[in-house]
Design an enzyme around this catalytic site. Structure first.
Site, PDB file in Angstrom:
ATOM      1  N   GLU A   1     -27.457  49.693 -10.243  1.00 51.53           N
ATOM      2  CA  GLU A   1     -28.699  49.809  -9.484  1.00 51.53           C
ATOM      3  C   GLU A   1     -29.612  50.824 -10.100  1.00 51.53           C
ATOM      4  OE1 GLU A   1     -26.669  51.002  -6.286  1.00 51.53           O
ATOM      5  OE2 GLU A   1     -25.973  48.939  -6.079  1.00 51.53           O
TER       6      GLU A   1
ATOM      7  N   HIS B   1     -18.773  53.886  -1.920  1.00 55.30           N
ATOM      8  CA  HIS B   1     -18.216  52.605  -1.478  1.00 55.30           C
ATOM      9  C   HIS B   1     -16.696  52.633  -1.365  1.00 55.30           C
ATOM     10  CE1 HIS B   1     -21.910  50.639  -3.666  1.00 55.30           C
ATOM     11  NE2 HIS B   1     -22.266  51.282  -2.572  1.00 55.30           N
TER      12      HIS B   1
ATOM     13  N   ASN C   1     -22.667  46.220  -3.729  1.00 58.36           N
ATOM     14  CA  ASN C   1     -22.630  47.086  -2.552  1.00 58.36           C
ATOM     15  C   ASN C   1     -21.967  46.331  -1.402  1.00 58.36           C
ATOM     16  OD1 ASN C   1     -25.091  46.917  -4.212  1.00 58.36           O
ATOM     17  ND2 ASN C   1     -25.374  48.983  -3.458  1.00 58.36           N
TER      18      ASN C   1
END
Ligand code: FAD
Length: 503
Positions: free
Chosen positions: A356, A441, A479
Site C-alpha cells: 500500500e 494485521h 488487508n
C-alpha cells in the site's frame, strides 16, 4: 445471588463480534456484548471525540504515558512520539511481545476505530489456498458482497484521484512503480470518498485531511459503530457493556459462566462480577481470543480445550518501508490519511507483495514515499499461557520477520534502481530501512478447522464459538477486515440455522 443470565454473550465489539451480535439480535436472541474499551461518543475539551496524530493526547493510547506510533523518529529526531500524561483508556493499543508489537483498537468498534479503512477482497486463488475447507463459491458469490455492502465499502472517483493535491503522494509512488515495471491497483475503503472531496473544499469539518486516523477519525469513516453495531442495537435485542474485560470462562451446565472486570477510564477496577450465558461467542481479536482460551485451558477452567489453541499465528507478512524521493518529486504537504493505491506484485513466484502506498501526513513537504507491504511469510508464531503474568506470551523470533523483508526489498530495490533513489533510514530506530517488528494485521491463534470446526465451533465445547481474526491462518495477502467480516457472516448463518434455531 445467582449471576445474571443472557442467552448469548459476545466478547469484544470488532468485526467478528459485530457481525455475530447483529445476526443474533435480528434472530430475536437476547445478546450482551462485553467490550474492554470505551464508547467513543463524548467530545473532549476541544470539542472532538478523537485526537489527531499531529497533536496526540491521553485519548490516543490504551494506558500509556507516551504514544507508540509505528514510525520511531523523523530525520533521526525523537519528534514522533509524545508524552500524553496520565495513563488512560485511549483508543489504540500496542501489545509488545519480544520481537513483535501488535497494534489493536480499543473501544466500541475495535480495530475499525483506528484502522486505515482499506477494504480489499483477497485474490480467490490465495483465499482457497489459505482456507481450503471453506466453500469459496459461497464466499465470493454471497458473503464477500454482503460484507462489502454492510461495511459501506466505496472507491475513489478516478478523475478526482488524478487531479487532487491530497493524493499527489499516491500518484508519485504509482509513477515510480510503473517506471520500474510494476502494476498498481486502486484499493476500496470504508472512508466516505464523497465526504473527503467536500473536506478538501472546506465544506465540512476535516478528518482525513486533519491528520486523523490511527487515534480515530472524527468524521468520514464508516466504522463499525456506524454500521453493524448500530444495526445490532437497532434490533432491540443487543446491549453493550463498555470498560469491562472478560477475564475467565467456566463451564456451567450446558452454558458458560464468564468472569468480568469493570474499570473506570483511568484504569481503577470498580467492580468484579460474573455473568452466565447459553452461548458464548469470542470476538476479542487474534490476541484477545487466543489469550482467553489459553487461560481457560491452562488454569483448568476448560481443561479439554484443543491443543491447537495458540498455534498458527502470523503477521499477514506486514512490513513498512520508505523511500527518499528526489527534490523534483515532491509528494505534497496536504495528504489524505486514507490510502487509496497499492503496488500489486502478488503474482511474483518467489517474492509476492502487495504494497500500500501510505501517506506521511505531517503537514510539510517530506519528499518521502511510505509503504505498508503485505507479503507471503510462511513463518508462524505460537502463544503460550504465562502463569506468572496471567497473560499470553507470543513466541516470535526476530529472524521470522526476514521473509517479509526479503519480499519487500525485492520490490523496492527495483523501484529505487529505476528511479535512482534510496531508502529513508531516519524513520525506524537502528537506521533500518525496513520495519517488520510490528504488525497491524494479527491473524490466527484459534484456527478454523483446527481449534474449531469448519464454522468456528470450538472443538468438544458445544455453545462456545470463535468469530474473529484468530480463525485465519496467519496470512490473507490483503488487508483482512473484509474477510474477517465475510467469514463471520458465513459462520453465524450456519450456527443460527443448526445450533440456535430452537432457543
Ligand atoms: P478487533 O477488531 O481487534 O476487536 C476486538 C475487540 O475486543 C476490541 O475492541 C478489544 O478491545 C476487545 N477485547 C479484547 N479482549 C477483550 C476482553 N478480554 N474482554 C472484553 N473485550 C475485549 N485492516 C484492514 O482490513 N484494512 C486496513 O486499512 C487496516 N488498517 C489497520 C490500521 C491499524 C492501525 C490497525 C491497528 C489495524 C488495521 N487493520 C486494517 C486490521 C483490522 O483492524 C483488524 O484485522 C480487525 O480489526 C480485526 O478484527 P477482529 O474482529 O478480529 O477484532
Amino acid at each position: 445471588a445467582a449471576p445474571p443470565y443472557v442467552p448469548a454473550l459476545v466478547v469484544g465489539t470488532g468485526y467478528g463480534a459485530a457481525v455475530t451480535a447483529l445476526r443474533l439480535g435480528a434472530a430475536g436472541i437476547k445478546t450482551t456484548m462485553i467490550e474492554m474499551g470505551q464508547l467513543w461518543t463524548t467530545p473532549g475539551k476541544d470539542g472532538k471525540v478523537f485526537c489527531s496524530t499531529l497533536s496526540p493526547d491521553r485519548r490516543s493510547m490504551w494506558f500509556n504515558r507516551k504514544t507508540k506510533a509505528p514510525l520511531d523518529t523523523f530525520l533521526w529526531l525523537d519528534v514522533v512520539n509524545r508524552d500524553i500524561g496520565t495513563p488512560y483508556a485511549g483508543v489504540l493499543d500496542r501489545i509488545d511481545f519480544p520481537n513483535m508489537g501488535v497494534y489493536v483498537g480499543r473501544g466500541v468498534g475495535g480495530g475499525s476505530l483506528v484502522n486505515g479503512g482499506m477494504a480489499p477482497t483477497p485474490q480467490r486463488a490465495y483465499f482457497e489456498k489459505m482456507l481450503p475447507q471453506v466453500d469459496a463459491d459461497a464466499m465470493y458469490k454471497r458473503y464477500f458482497p454482503l460484507a462489502r455492502r454492510m461495511l459501506g465499502v466505496n472507491s475513489i472517483d478516478p478523475h478526482y484521484l488524478e487531479k487532487t493535491p491530497i493524493y499527489k503522494f499516491a500518484r508519485v509512488s504509482r509513477r515510480h512503480a510503473h517506471q520500474a515495471g510494476f502494476k498498481t491497483t486502486v484499493i476500496p475503503n470504508v472512508y466516505d470518498f464523497k465526504y473527503l472531496q467536500r473536506e478538501e473544499k472546506k465544506q465540512v469539518p476535516r478528518s482525513a485531511l486533519a491528520g486523523e486516523v490511527i487515534y480515530g477519525n472524527n468524521h468520514g469513516k464508516q466504522s463499525l459503530d456506524k454500521t453493524y453495531l448500530a444495526d445490532a442495537l437497532g434490533t432491540g435485542n443487543v446491549t453493550i457493556r463498555t470498560l469491562t474485560r472478560v477475564t475467565t470462562i467456566h463451564q456451567q451446565g450446558k452454558g458458560y459462566l464468564v468472569g468480568l472486570e469493570q474499570i473506570d477510564a483511568w484504569g481503577k477496577v470498580i467492580r468484579r462480577s460474573e455473568i452466565s450465558c447459553g452461548s458464548l461467542f469470542l470476538g476479542a481479536g487474534s490476541v484477545g481470543t487466543t489469550e482467553l482460551l489459553l487461560r481457560a485451558r491452562e488454569t483448568g477452567t476448560l481443561p479439554d480445550l484443543p491443543a491447537a489453541i495458540g498455534a498458527g499465528w502470523g503477521t499477514n507478512g506486514n512490513v513498512m518501508t520508505a523511500r527518499a524521493n528526489h527534490l523534483w518529486d515532491p509528494t505534497g504537504s496536504l495528504q489524505s490519511t486514507i490510502p487509496t493505491l497499492a503496488i500489486d506484485n502478488w503474482n511474483h513466484p518467489k517474492y509476492p507483495s502487495f504494497a500500500e502506498i501510505a501517506p506521511l501526513p505531517v503537514g510539510i513537504e517530506t519528499f518521502a514515499s511510505l509503504y505498508l507491504a503485505i507479503t507471503v511469510n510462511p513463518e508462524r508464531g505460537r502463544f503460550t499461557y504465562n502463569h506468572n503474568t496471567d497473560r499470553a506470551d507470543l513466541h516470535w523470533g526476530a529472524h521470522q520477520s526476514t521473509p517479509s523483508i526479503r519480499s519487500a526489498q525485492f520490490l523496492f530495490d527495483k523501484i529505487n534502481k529505476a528511479i535512482g533513489t534510496t531508502y529513508r533510514r531516519d524513520l525506524f530506530t537502528g537506521n533500518r530501512a525496513f520495519a517488520a517488528d510490528f504488525c497491524y494485521h494479527p491473524l490466527g491463534g484459534a484456527l478454523l478447522g483446527k481449534a474449531t470446526d469448519n464454522y468456528g465451533r470450538v472443538r468438544n465445547h458445544p455453545g462456545l464459538y470463535v468469530t474473529d481474526s484468530s480463525l485465519i491462518p496467519g496470512s490473507l495477502g490483503v488487508n483482512p477486515f473484509v474477510t474477517i467480516t465475510a467469514l463471520a457472516e458465513r459462520n453465524i448463518a450456519q450456527v443460527l440455522a443448526s445450533d440456535l434455531k430452537r432457543r
